[in-house]
Motif scaffolding. Structure first.
Motif, PDB file in Angstrom:
ATOM      1  N   ARG A   1      -0.788   1.432  -5.982  1.00  0.00           N
ATOM      2  CA  ARG A   1       0.587   1.608  -5.503  1.00  0.00           C
ATOM      3  C   ARG A   1       0.669   1.103  -4.072  1.00  0.00           C
ATOM      4  NH1 ARG A   1       0.433   6.414  -5.852  1.00  0.00           N
ATOM      5  NH2 ARG A   1       0.640   7.255  -3.738  1.00  0.00           N
ATOM      6  N   LEU A   2       1.320  -0.035  -3.874  1.00  0.00           N
ATOM      7  CA  LEU A   2       1.377  -0.676  -2.572  1.00  0.00           C
ATOM      8  C   LEU A   2       2.233   0.143  -1.606  1.00  0.00           C
ATOM      9  CD1 LEU A   2       0.756  -3.137  -0.751  1.00  0.00           C
ATOM     10  CD2 LEU A   2       2.817  -4.223  -1.696  1.00  0.00           C
ATOM     11  N   LEU A   3       1.596   0.640  -0.552  1.00  0.00           N
ATOM     12  CA  LEU A   3       2.308   1.442   0.438  1.00  0.00           C
ATOM     13  C   LEU A   3       2.763   0.614   1.634  1.00  0.00           C
ATOM     14  CD1 LEU A   3       0.096   4.669   0.529  1.00  0.00           C
ATOM     15  CD2 LEU A   3       2.233   4.296  -0.716  1.00  0.00           C
ATOM     16  N   GLY A   4       1.905  -0.303   2.089  1.00  0.00           N
ATOM     17  CA  GLY A   4       2.292  -1.075   3.256  1.00  0.00           C
ATOM     18  C   GLY A   4       1.106  -1.715   3.940  1.00  0.00           C
ATOM     19  N   LEU A   5       1.325  -2.115   5.193  1.00  0.00           N
ATOM     20  CA  LEU A   5       0.339  -2.832   5.980  1.00  0.00           C
ATOM     21  C   LEU A   5      -0.255  -1.907   7.041  1.00  0.00           C
ATOM     22  CD1 LEU A   5       2.410  -6.105   6.559  1.00  0.00           C
ATOM     23  CD2 LEU A   5       0.729  -5.650   4.746  1.00  0.00           C
ATOM     24  N   HIS A   6      -1.502  -2.186   7.358  1.00  0.00           N
ATOM     25  CA  HIS A   6      -2.219  -1.396   8.351  1.00  0.00           C
ATOM     26  C   HIS A   6      -2.776  -2.334   9.411  1.00  0.00           C
ATOM     27  CE1 HIS A   6      -5.482   0.745  10.330  1.00  0.00           C
ATOM     28  NE2 HIS A   6      -4.990   1.879   9.859  1.00  0.00           N
ATOM     29  N   SER A   7      -2.557  -1.987  10.678  1.00  0.00           N
ATOM     30  CA  SER A   7      -3.052  -2.798  11.791  1.00  0.00           C
ATOM     31  C   SER A   7      -3.721  -1.893  12.809  1.00  0.00           C
ATOM     32  CB  SER A   7      -1.880  -3.543  12.444  1.00  0.00           C
ATOM     33  OG  SER A   7      -2.274  -4.147  13.659  1.00  0.00           O
TER      34      SER A   7
ATOM     35  N   GLU B   1       9.692 -12.772  -0.229  1.00  0.00           N
ATOM     36  CA  GLU B   1       9.023 -13.599  -1.234  1.00  0.00           C
ATOM     37  C   GLU B   1       8.683 -12.826  -2.504  1.00  0.00           C
ATOM     38  OE1 GLU B   1       5.770 -15.922   0.141  1.00  0.00           O
ATOM     39  OE2 GLU B   1       6.807 -16.604   1.957  1.00  0.00           O
ATOM     40  N   LEU B   2       8.305 -11.547  -2.334  1.00  0.00           N
ATOM     41  CA  LEU B   2       7.881 -10.784  -3.508  1.00  0.00           C
ATOM     42  C   LEU B   2       8.936  -9.790  -3.969  1.00  0.00           C
ATOM     43  CD1 LEU B   2       4.155  -9.969  -2.566  1.00  0.00           C
ATOM     44  CD2 LEU B   2       5.075 -11.976  -3.750  1.00  0.00           C
ATOM     45  N   GLY B   3       9.977  -9.622  -3.185  1.00  0.00           N
ATOM     46  CA  GLY B   3      11.000  -8.647  -3.551  1.00  0.00           C
ATOM     47  C   GLY B   3      10.481  -7.217  -3.491  1.00  0.00           C
ATOM     48  N   VAL B   4       9.509  -6.972  -2.631  1.00  0.00           N
ATOM     49  CA  VAL B   4       8.873  -5.660  -2.537  1.00  0.00           C
ATOM     50  C   VAL B   4       9.204  -5.037  -1.188  1.00  0.00           C
ATOM     51  CG1 VAL B   4       6.687  -4.417  -2.491  1.00  0.00           C
ATOM     52  CG2 VAL B   4       6.972  -6.367  -4.021  1.00  0.00           C
ATOM     53  N   GLU B   5       9.779  -3.857  -1.196  1.00  0.00           N
ATOM     54  CA  GLU B   5      10.044  -3.116   0.025  1.00  0.00           C
ATOM     55  C   GLU B   5       8.910  -2.112   0.241  1.00  0.00           C
ATOM     56  OE1 GLU B   5      12.318  -3.551   2.247  1.00  0.00           O
ATOM     57  OE2 GLU B   5      13.521  -5.063   1.188  1.00  0.00           O
ATOM     58  N   MET B   6       7.972  -2.479   1.076  1.00  0.00           N
ATOM     59  CA  MET B   6       6.850  -1.574   1.341  1.00  0.00           C
ATOM     60  C   MET B   6       7.351  -0.407   2.189  1.00  0.00           C
ATOM     61  SD  MET B   6       3.677  -4.238   2.007  1.00  0.00           S
ATOM     62  CE  MET B   6       4.540  -5.163   3.287  1.00  0.00           C
ATOM     63  N   PRO B   7       7.086   0.826   1.780  1.00  0.00           N
ATOM     64  CA  PRO B   7       7.696   1.970   2.470  1.00  0.00           C
ATOM     65  C   PRO B   7       7.028   2.383   3.769  1.00  0.00           C
ATOM     66  CG  PRO B   7       6.372   2.728   0.619  1.00  0.00           C
ATOM     67  CD  PRO B   7       6.368   1.231   0.549  1.00  0.00           C
ATOM     68  N   GLU B   8       5.799   1.924   4.012  1.00  0.00           N
ATOM     69  CA  GLU B   8       5.056   2.443   5.167  1.00  0.00           C
ATOM     70  C   GLU B   8       4.438   1.321   5.991  1.00  0.00           C
ATOM     71  OE1 GLU B   8       2.310   5.602   4.348  1.00  0.00           O
ATOM     72  OE2 GLU B   8       3.433   6.295   2.597  1.00  0.00           O
TER      73      GLU B   8
ATOM     74  N   GLY C   1      13.408  -0.199   8.943  1.00  0.00           N
ATOM     75  CA  GLY C   1      12.103   0.187   9.463  1.00  0.00           C
ATOM     76  C   GLY C   1      11.312   1.002   8.458  1.00  0.00           C
ATOM     77  N   PRO C   2      10.040   0.661   8.231  1.00  0.00           N
ATOM     78  CA  PRO C   2       9.193   1.477   7.353  1.00  0.00           C
ATOM     79  C   PRO C   2       8.824   2.777   8.045  1.00  0.00           C
ATOM     80  CG  PRO C   2       7.878  -0.224   8.392  1.00  0.00           C
ATOM     81  CD  PRO C   2       9.306  -0.475   8.822  1.00  0.00           C
ATOM     82  N   ARG C   3       8.334   3.745   7.274  1.00  0.00           N
ATOM     83  CA  ARG C   3       7.800   4.971   7.875  1.00  0.00           C
ATOM     84  C   ARG C   3       6.481   4.616   8.541  1.00  0.00           C
ATOM     85  NH1 ARG C   3       8.428  10.320   8.189  1.00  0.00           N
ATOM     86  NH2 ARG C   3       6.572  11.651   8.415  1.00  0.00           N
ATOM     87  N   LEU C   4       6.333   5.047   9.773  1.00  0.00           N
ATOM     88  CA  LEU C   4       5.187   4.646  10.569  1.00  0.00           C
ATOM     89  C   LEU C   4       4.133   5.739  10.603  1.00  0.00           C
ATOM     90  CD1 LEU C   4       7.146   3.118  13.567  1.00  0.00           C
ATOM     91  CD2 LEU C   4       6.073   1.866  11.678  1.00  0.00           C
ATOM     92  N   SER C   5       2.896   5.318  10.814  1.00  0.00           N
ATOM     93  CA  SER C   5       1.814   6.260  11.049  1.00  0.00           C
ATOM     94  C   SER C   5       0.920   5.724  12.151  1.00  0.00           C
ATOM     95  CB  SER C   5       1.014   6.530   9.769  1.00  0.00           C
ATOM     96  OG  SER C   5       0.616   5.341   9.143  1.00  0.00           O
ATOM     97  N   ILE C   6       0.225   6.637  12.814  1.00  0.00           N
ATOM     98  CA  ILE C   6      -0.736   6.309  13.865  1.00  0.00           C
ATOM     99  C   ILE C   6      -2.016   7.083  13.617  1.00  0.00           C
ATOM    100  CG2 ILE C   6       0.970   5.716  15.630  1.00  0.00           C
ATOM    101  CD1 ILE C   6       0.391   8.607  16.768  1.00  0.00           C
ATOM    102  N   GLU C   7      -3.081   6.727  14.357  1.00  0.00           N
ATOM    103  CA  GLU C   7      -4.388   7.326  14.108  1.00  0.00           C
ATOM    104  C   GLU C   7      -5.110   7.681  15.402  1.00  0.00           C
ATOM    105  OE1 GLU C   7      -6.347   4.379  11.763  1.00  0.00           O
ATOM    106  OE2 GLU C   7      -5.083   4.709  10.000  1.00  0.00           O
ATOM    107  N   PRO C   8      -4.628   8.669  16.150  1.00  0.00           N
ATOM    108  CA  PRO C   8      -5.360   9.090  17.344  1.00  0.00           C
ATOM    109  C   PRO C   8      -6.615   9.876  16.982  1.00  0.00           C
ATOM    110  CG  PRO C   8      -3.526  10.572  16.958  1.00  0.00           C
ATOM    111  CD  PRO C   8      -3.425   9.487  15.918  1.00  0.00           C
ATOM    112  N   GLY C   9      -7.705   9.591  17.648  1.00  0.00           N
ATOM    113  CA  GLY C   9      -8.934  10.365  17.468  1.00  0.00           C
ATOM    114  C   GLY C   9      -9.465  10.751  18.834  1.00  0.00           C
ATOM    115  N   ARG C  10      -9.938   9.735  19.571  1.00  0.00           N
ATOM    116  CA  ARG C  10     -10.441   9.944  20.925  1.00  0.00           C
ATOM    117  C   ARG C  10      -9.424  10.691  21.794  1.00  0.00           C
ATOM    118  NH1 ARG C  10     -13.553   5.989  23.785  1.00  0.00           N
ATOM    119  NH2 ARG C  10     -12.910   4.511  22.196  1.00  0.00           N
TER     120      ARG C  10
END
Length: 467
Positions: free
Chosen positions: A228-234, A263-270, A312-321
């Protein structure tokens, strides 16, 4: 204009030349508060954390020891959760993870990022909700992927075409589906150490946007029935102090997001913008607080979405340090002190402690800077340039490269190093057959063991060659 040394003592021009460049220091028993956890205090020269004087902690638990401030950890977790209220906040478990931290994260409402089967096991043992877990890694094994799917992790961040194929085969075999994010490299040069910059092209992580591999990976994930394609991660790197790199990365990743939609007609949610937010290891560091980061990153994304004409997709972040780093310090006992002559008549004191690169490899590995303070008593003696070193058989076994400590530091004193919560215990080793220190939690004047000190029995448990 004088520049500040990591210790906070002013130098005439930042160079280490000799006693004439030292200004009169501030109170040598004072604390540079923003380097330490919020409950850390220094009274009559004695450092306390969470209401526990470190000499008392060492008397009970020994040294060296990592000291974890529960109140500070929880407060920093909440600060990210609240500042990024419209995001999903994934704590980057690689910074430091144990079942106690897993429980705290669950109670504070954060999600969790793991990057190995071992970290997933800790999350499971700690009772963390699997749907709030993201699974990273550039070379996850078949067994790890199978277990992630079986446990129902919320998302797997795929990192290669081989992994897409493996994950698709596993979901087909198990009759399950799994959420997938595609990790992309945006070609951003983060201003950090080479080994912790992760968005330039010539490195092991992710699919290149520029080469077209990222778009092809999205196509393959979208075409696989069990994925299930959720989105892109950077992710652009670690120990980042401003959002300029995130701005460039977001522009490129959102452009790909829009291209996928067209191009793909896909709305990635995240979309995941990664983490890498920096902390203050020395007075030279000026990290942004979560509220400022949230405001700037949200503005960047909103601007780019408007320019592209996309929702805008739903965003996430990854703080650790940024959560655990300042919440922990390490306390050592001084064993020997040796003065050596440097060029220009300057002398340096080598302060040897009962730990070293086995409990903090970052100085040797990344040329990282740390600070230190005398933690067990007051001193009225003036400062001396010191290097805090470990007990291992390596010239590079350095904990703190340059710090000014009172000139009467002696064997038996306690020295504490702030900002050791991220990666120090996670990367600790048994080099020279050293025993890894415990992690001692502190809260409201009491201590509790988070991870116990290793014993010689632990050291020998896997050594079966003689039997």
């Amino acid at each position: 204009m004088p520049t500040a040394h990591p210790s906070g003592w002013a130098h005439a021009d930042g160079a280490l030349r000799g006693p004439h460049w030292l200004r009169e220091p501030a109170d040598p028993n004072a604390l540079v508060e923003h380097l330490w956890s919020s409950t850390t205090a220094k009274t009559d020269g004695v450092l306390s954390v969470g209401g526990v004087p470190l000499p008392d902690l060492v008397a009970e638990h020994g040294s060296p020891a990592y000291v974890l401030d529960e109140a500070d950890f929880r407060a920093r977790a909440r600060a990210f959760r609240d500042a990024f209220a419209d995001y999903d906040v994934f704590y980057a478990g690689k910074a430091f993870l144990c079942t106690t931290v897993v429980r705290w994260l669950a109670e504070e409402g954060l999600s969790l990022d793991v990057c190995s089967g071992g970290e997933l096991t800790v999350a499971e043992r700690g009772g963390f909700p699997m749907e709030r877990i993201g699974f990273h890694g550039n070379n996850k094994t078949l067994g790890e992927l199978e277990r992630a799917v079986e446990l129902g992790v919320g998302r797997v961040i795929v990192d290669s075409f081989h992994e897409v194929e493996r994950l698709a085969a596993i979901t087909t075999e198990l009759g399950r589906t799994v959420g997938v994010m595609v990790r992309v490299t945006a070609g951003v040069e983060a201003h950090t150490h080479e080994y912790i910059a992760t968005a330039h092209e010539d490195q092991k992580f992710g699919f290149s946007i520029a080469s077209g591999d990222a778009l092809e990976a999205v196509r393959r994930v979208h075409a696989a029935p069990g994925l299930r394609l959720l989105g892109l991660h950077s992710h652009i790197g670690s120990q980042i102090f401003d959002t300029s790199g995130f701005e460039v990365a977001a522009r490129r990743v959102l452009a790909l997001h829009a291209q996928v939609s067209e191009e793909l007609g896909v709305e990635m949610p995240e979309m995941d913008l990664g983490g890498g937010f920096g902390i203050a290891y020395t007075t030279q560091d000026d990290p942004a607080d979560p509220a400022r980061l949230a405001a700037e990153m949200s503005t960047i994304v909103a601007h780019e979405c408007r320019a592209l004409g996309i929702a805008g997709p739903r965003l996430s972040i990854e703080p650790g340090r940024a959560i655990v780093g300042p919440s922990m310090c390490t306390v050592y006992e001084v064993g020997t002190v040796k003065e050596v002559a440097l060029d220009g008549g300057l002398r340096r004191s080598y302060v040897s402690v009962d730990g070293g690169m086995s409990d903090n490899i970052r100085t040797a590995l990344y040329d990282a800077d740390y600070s230190a303070t005398l933690a067990s008593r007051p001193s009225e003696v003036g400062p001396l340039l010191a290097r805090v070193v470990g007990k291992h058989c390596e010239a590079g076994d350095i904990v703190v490269k340059d710090e000014f400590l009172p000139g009467d530091v002696r064997p038996g004193d306690l020295v504490a190093v702030p900002g050791t919560g991220a990666y120090c215990r996670s990367m600790a080793s048994n080099y020279n057959h050293a025993l890894r220190p415990p992690v001692i939690g502190v809260r409201d004047g009491k201590t509790f063991t988070v991870l116990r000190r290793e014993t010689e029995a632990d050291l020998l448990a896997t050594d079966v060659g003689a039997y």
